[in-house]
Design an enzyme around this catalytic site. Structure first.
Site, PDB file in Angstrom:
ATOM      1  N   ASN A 167       0.915  -1.040   0.753  1.00  0.00           N
ATOM      2  CA  ASN A 167      -0.063   0.161  -0.073  1.00  0.00           C
ATOM      3  C   ASN A 167       0.260   1.314   0.237  1.00  0.00           C
ATOM      4  O   ASN A 167       0.973   2.081  -0.344  1.00  0.00           O
ATOM      5  CB  ASN A 167      -0.962  -0.079   1.020  1.00  0.00           C
ATOM      6  CG  ASN A 167      -0.245  -0.222   2.526  1.00  0.00           C
ATOM      7  OD1 ASN A 167       0.649  -1.165   2.949  1.00  0.00           O
ATOM      8  ND2 ASN A 167      -0.692   0.008   3.850  1.00  0.00           N
ATOM      9  N   GLY A 177       1.316  -6.252   7.234  1.00  0.00           N
ATOM     10  CA  GLY A 177       0.927  -6.603   6.035  1.00  0.00           C
ATOM     11  C   GLY A 177      -0.622  -6.742   6.905  1.00  0.00           C
ATOM     12  O   GLY A 177      -0.717  -6.438   7.551  1.00  0.00           O
ATOM     13  N   THR A 200      -3.838  -9.341   8.851  1.00  0.00           N
ATOM     14  CA  THR A 200      -3.244  -9.801  10.347  1.00  0.00           C
ATOM     15  C   THR A 200      -2.612 -11.327  10.557  1.00  0.00           C
ATOM     16  O   THR A 200      -2.727 -12.286  10.421  1.00  0.00           O
ATOM     17  CB  THR A 200      -5.006  -9.584  10.790  1.00  0.00           C
ATOM     18  OG1 THR A 200      -4.883  -8.336  11.294  1.00  0.00           O
ATOM     19  CG2 THR A 200      -4.774 -10.050  12.167  1.00  0.00           C
ATOM     20  N   THR A 205      -1.282 -13.320   7.469  1.00  0.00           N
ATOM     21  CA  THR A 205      -0.028 -13.119   7.593  1.00  0.00           C
ATOM     22  C   THR A 205       0.768 -12.903   8.889  1.00  0.00           C
ATOM     23  O   THR A 205       1.830 -13.918   9.389  1.00  0.00           O
ATOM     24  CB  THR A 205       0.090 -12.975   5.651  1.00  0.00           C
ATOM     25  OG1 THR A 205      -0.035 -12.776   5.110  1.00  0.00           O
ATOM     26  CG2 THR A 205       1.623 -13.060   5.792  1.00  0.00           C
ATOM     27  N   GLU A 249       3.081  -5.453  12.056  1.00  0.00           N
ATOM     28  CA  GLU A 249       1.940  -4.008  11.993  1.00  0.00           C
ATOM     29  C   GLU A 249       0.520  -4.321  11.052  1.00  0.00           C
ATOM     30  O   GLU A 249       1.438  -4.858  10.081  1.00  0.00           O
ATOM     31  CB  GLU A 249       2.856  -2.894  11.465  1.00  0.00           C
ATOM     32  CG  GLU A 249       4.083  -2.335  12.078  1.00  0.00           C
ATOM     33  CD  GLU A 249       3.457  -1.550  12.988  1.00  0.00           C
ATOM     34  OE1 GLU A 249       2.470  -1.453  13.184  1.00  0.00           O
ATOM     35  OE2 GLU A 249       4.313  -1.073  14.720  1.00  0.00           O
ATOM     36  N   CYS A 268      -3.241   1.440   6.360  1.00  0.00           N
ATOM     37  CA  CYS A 268      -3.831   0.913   7.631  1.00  0.00           C
ATOM     38  C   CYS A 268      -5.054   1.557   8.715  1.00  0.00           C
ATOM     39  O   CYS A 268      -5.889   1.400   9.591  1.00  0.00           O
ATOM     40  CB  CYS A 268      -2.814   0.069   8.267  1.00  0.00           C
ATOM     41  SG  CYS A 268      -1.450   1.105   8.836  1.00  0.00           S
ATOM     42  N   GLU A 285       7.266   0.832  16.070  1.00  0.00           N
ATOM     43  CA  GLU A 285       8.382   0.763  16.366  1.00  0.00           C
ATOM     44  C   GLU A 285       7.812   2.126  15.990  1.00  0.00           C
ATOM     45  O   GLU A 285       7.148   2.877  16.536  1.00  0.00           O
ATOM     46  CB  GLU A 285       7.683   0.368  14.554  1.00  0.00           C
ATOM     47  CG  GLU A 285       7.912  -1.084  14.362  1.00  0.00           C
ATOM     48  CD  GLU A 285       8.627  -1.863  13.245  1.00  0.00           C
ATOM     49  OE1 GLU A 285       9.125  -0.966  12.351  1.00  0.00           O
ATOM     50  OE2 GLU A 285       8.493  -2.990  13.558  1.00  0.00           O
TER      51      GLU A 285
HETATM   52  O1  TXE Z   1      -1.122  -9.140   2.010  1.00  0.00           O
HETATM   53  P1  TXE Z   1      -0.249  -9.669   2.907  1.00  0.00           P
HETATM   54  P2  TXE Z   1      -2.475  -9.124   1.866  1.00  0.00           P
HETATM   55  C1  TXE Z   1      -4.311  -6.534   4.690  1.00  0.00           C
HETATM   56  C2  TXE Z   1      -5.401  -5.824   4.125  1.00  0.00           C
HETATM   57  C3  TXE Z   1      -5.644  -6.994   2.808  1.00  0.00           C
HETATM   58  C4  TXE Z   1      -5.007  -7.964   3.244  1.00  0.00           C
HETATM   59  C5  TXE Z   1      -4.146  -8.758   2.891  1.00  0.00           C
HETATM   60  O2  TXE Z   1      -7.018  -6.010   4.595  1.00  0.00           O
HETATM   61  O3  TXE Z   1      -6.420  -7.065   2.213  1.00  0.00           O
HETATM   62  O4  TXE Z   1      -3.985  -7.443   4.837  1.00  0.00           O
HETATM   63  O5  TXE Z   1      -3.091  -8.582   1.820  1.00  0.00           O
HETATM   64  C6  TXE Z   1       4.503 -11.262   2.558  1.00  0.00           C
HETATM   65  N1  TXE Z   1       5.440 -15.547   4.601  1.00  0.00           N
HETATM   66  N2  TXE Z   1      -3.222  -5.318   4.769  1.00  0.00           N
HETATM   67  O6  TXE Z   1      -2.295 -10.976   1.251  1.00  0.00           O
HETATM   68  O7  TXE Z   1      -0.488 -10.880   2.700  1.00  0.00           O
HETATM   69  C7  TXE Z   1       3.658 -10.648   0.817  1.00  0.00           C
HETATM   70  O8  TXE Z   1       4.363 -11.300   0.310  1.00  0.00           O
HETATM   71  C8  TXE Z   1       6.203 -14.212   4.550  1.00  0.00           C
HETATM   72  C9  TXE Z   1      -2.910  -4.963   5.822  1.00  0.00           C
HETATM   73  O9  TXE Z   1      -1.376  -8.416   0.088  1.00  0.00           O
HETATM   74  O10 TXE Z   1      -0.040  -9.317   4.820  1.00  0.00           O
HETATM   75  C10 TXE Z   1       3.817  -9.091   1.123  1.00  0.00           C
HETATM   76  O11 TXE Z   1       5.407  -8.797   0.917  1.00  0.00           O
HETATM   77  N3  TXE Z   1       5.991 -12.880   4.297  1.00  0.00           N
HETATM   78  C11 TXE Z   1      -1.320  -3.574   5.581  1.00  0.00           C
HETATM   79  C12 TXE Z   1       3.720  -8.588   2.735  1.00  0.00           C
HETATM   80  O12 TXE Z   1       4.165 -10.153   3.103  1.00  0.00           O
HETATM   81  C13 TXE Z   1       4.770 -13.486   3.873  1.00  0.00           C
HETATM   82  C14 TXE Z   1      -0.633  -3.732   4.005  1.00  0.00           C
HETATM   83  C15 TXE Z   1       2.163  -8.710   2.496  1.00  0.00           C
HETATM   84  O13 TXE Z   1       1.339  -9.643   2.157  1.00  0.00           O
HETATM   85  C16 TXE Z   1       4.080 -14.925   3.656  1.00  0.00           C
HETATM   86  C17 TXE Z   1      -1.465  -4.656   2.889  1.00  0.00           C
HETATM   87  C18 TXE Z   1       4.702 -15.427   4.735  1.00  0.00           C
HETATM   88  N4  TXE Z   1       4.165 -16.972   4.589  1.00  0.00           N
HETATM   89  C19 TXE Z   1      -2.390  -5.644   3.074  1.00  0.00           C
HETATM   90  N5  TXE Z   1       2.987 -14.498   3.082  1.00  0.00           N
HETATM   91  C20 TXE Z   1      -1.365  -2.971   6.617  1.00  0.00           C
HETATM   92  N6  TXE Z   1      -0.480  -3.771   7.357  1.00  0.00           N
HETATM   93  O14 TXE Z   1      -1.131  -1.490   6.023  1.00  0.00           O
HETATM   94  C21 TXE Z   1       2.571 -13.324   2.880  1.00  0.00           C
HETATM   95  N7  TXE Z   1       4.377 -12.567   2.750  1.00  0.00           N
END
Ligand code: TXE
Length: 480
Positions: free
Chosen positions: A150, A226, A228, A230, A248, A282, A461
């Site tokens: 994002n 990322g 919740t 994940t 975060e 977020c 952080e």
């Molecule tokens: O995020 P992911 P996604 C929220 C938002 C969104 C949802 C899912 O609601 O719809 O999360 O988004 C890495 N081991 N936010 O699926 O998967 C992935 O490659 C290690 C809130 O896109 O959490 C990427 O680099 N890493 C948020 C990162 O995690 C892993 C911002 C984030 O992706 C992994 C984004 C694994 N097993 C989405 N699986 C905020 N807090 O601002 C994935 N990744």
């Protein structure tokens, strides 16, 4: 098509398996570059390089580390326009937003921590002349930094700057959905003379690239931003390894408007909090609680304001909302809007995909959407949507709104609009979230501890808290 490369041991390299994934431009819906589909073997090489670099970097005087980081920040600014365009093309956000928020924040992050390590202090406890205790803070080793799509460069630099400033080395995995600015940043690191191996960037999917990084025995620190789901997975695999972990995660942030609020200011902030970056921050205020006395007037003013927002070509200066980040994400948002209808919600603005003309016709655009009439505890008001969607909910009393605001599993941020100073402080203290704004939104001071309560995260952080996270503390007791 341009091939993005990994940055390992100071060099731009292909993934060992030679495989690539398509990288899409959300504003056109077309692939425009290729991203390494890296695997464990690339992570192993990157961690090895980072381990080797740690030997020298951890002993490099702080002033020298600071100087190199300052040079890095200057070099980002040299490539400002290129980064703005890349961020917009990769993510779908308006260029104006990238130029005002994302890209300026990257050098600001780096400069902040380049300065902070020079002015950091440690604790000392004296024992009535018998002994002194002091706390030494030391770098830990290789930090695994995983960032989302994002705010790609902003959040990547928010992690790697304190990690590197504190004397660690880093292996970063940016989101596979928005890899381009991280790739340009790796070229910037080479240009700025960052010693090889201090930062390594490996691109790829969460499962194939992220997992081997977070579970690698030689990455004792993991910093993740990322979703919740994940975050839970990462916590489950890293906790038995006793890694230092910062998470975060998502939010479902309440924006609370009392009837005595500065009306116009509150409307303006409610619109910004709901729709900035297509609602993909977020910290976005996706649940808007409005006190009954002003509910109708406020709702109508918000609808009037939001209906003027232009959803359009991200490269046009007049565009307020660009495309959302991916087709899958667009479908997820549209499904949640459909669910809102099924649950009895009334869509009072937007509610649909927006089809633009010409080569933007397949882009992932969604109209700013306002929903009313849903109970505070239904799924749409409890689960993160992460799109340009806000649900408005009336409330009668302070007690009632606190209960509704605290009803989700999340606890990242909240905003309160009131001209009653005592009420502002009282409600701020009662809200379960790591950040509370009174009469504003998204005003960030880089020194403050940042992070969420409940399922919005783990740890804090920001400022010296980041330097604490990226170091190990050791108490030394000296008998006098
Ligand atoms: O995020 P992911 P996604 C929220 C938002 C969104 C949802 C899912 O609601 O719809 O999360 O988004 C890495 N081991 N936010 O699926 O998967 C992935 O490659 C290690 C809130 O896109 O959490 C990427 O680099 N890493 C948020 C990162 O995690 C892993 C911002 C984030 O992706 C992994 C984004 C694994 N097993 C989405 N699986 C905020 N807090 O601002 C994935 N990744």
């Amino acid at each position: 098509m341009e091939k993005i490369l990994n940055y390992i041991n100071g060099e731009l390299v292909e993934p060992k398996n030679g495989k690539y994934l398509d990288n899409f431009n959300p504003s056109t819906g077309k692939p425009y570059s290729l991203i390494p589909d890296s695997g464990k073997e690339d992570i192993d090489l990157a961690v090895e390089a980072a381990k080797e670099a740690f030997i020298t970097w951890s002993k490099t005087p702080k002033q020298n580390r600071s100087d190199i980081l300052m040079k890095l920040a200057d070099t980002i600014e040299k490539h400002f326009d290129e980064l703005v365009k890349a961020e917009s093309k990769d993510n779908g956000k308006p260029e104006t937003l990238a130029a005002h928020v994302d890209i300026p924040r990257a050098p600001a992050n780096i400069r902040f921590f380049a300065g902070a390590i020079l002015h950091n202090s440690s604790q000392m406890h004296e024992m009535d002349g018998a002994a002194i205790n002091y706390t030494l803070r030391q770098p830990v080793g290789v930090a695994a930094c995983i960032s989302p799509w994002n705010l790609p460069l902003y959040l990547l630099t928010w992690k790697i700057a304190p990690a590197i400033a504190a004397g660690n080395t880093v292996v970063a995995k940016p989101s596979e959905v928005t890899p381009m600015t991280a790739y340009l940043f790796s070229k910037i690191c080479i240009e700025a003379g960052l010693p090889k191996g201090v930062l390594n960037i490996v691109h790829g999917l969460g499962s194939r690239t992220g997992d081997p990084l977070t579970t690698h025995p030689d990455t004792p620190i993991v910093s993740f931003t990322g979703g919740t789901v994940t975050g839970k997975h990462i916590a489950s695999v890293t906790s038995p390894m006793f890694k230092k972990l910062s998470l975060e995660l998502g939010g479902k942030n309440p924006n609370i408007v009392f009837s005595d609020a500065d009306f116009d200011k509150a409307v303006s902030f409610a619109s910004r909090a709901a729709f900035t970056n297509q609602g993909q921050i977020c910290l976005c205020g996706s649940r808007l609680f409005i006190q009954e006395e002003i509910y109708e007037r406020f709702r109508d003013a918000l609808v009037a304001k939001a209906s003027k927002l232009i959803v359009g070509d991200p490269s046009e200066a007049s565009t307020n909302l660009g495309a959302v980040v991916s087709k899958e994400h667009m479908e997820k948002i549209l499904n949640k809007i459909d669910l809102a209808k099924v649950l009895g919600g009334k869509i009072i603005l937007g509610g649909d995909r927006k089809i633009l003309d010409g080569n933007l016709k397949d882009g992932y655009y969604i109209q700013p959407t306002i929903i009313e009439g849903l109970p505070f505890d239904c799924e749409v008001n409890q689960e993160e949507i992460f799109g340009p969607v806000v649900s408005i909910i009336p409330f009668k009393t302070e007690e009632e709104v606190i209960e509704m605001a605290n009803s989700t599993k999340y606890g990242l941020s909240a905003s309160i609009f009131t001209e009653n100073l005592s009420r502002g402080h009282r409600v701020a203290a009662a809200i379960e979230s790591g950040v509370v704004w009174i009469n504003t939104w998204l005003l960030r001071d880089l020194r403050i501890p940042f992070g969420g309560m409940k399922e919005s995260g783990l740890g804090r952080e920001g400022g010296f808290k980041s330097l604490e996270f990226f170091t190990e503390s050791k108490n030394v007791c000296v008998k006098i």
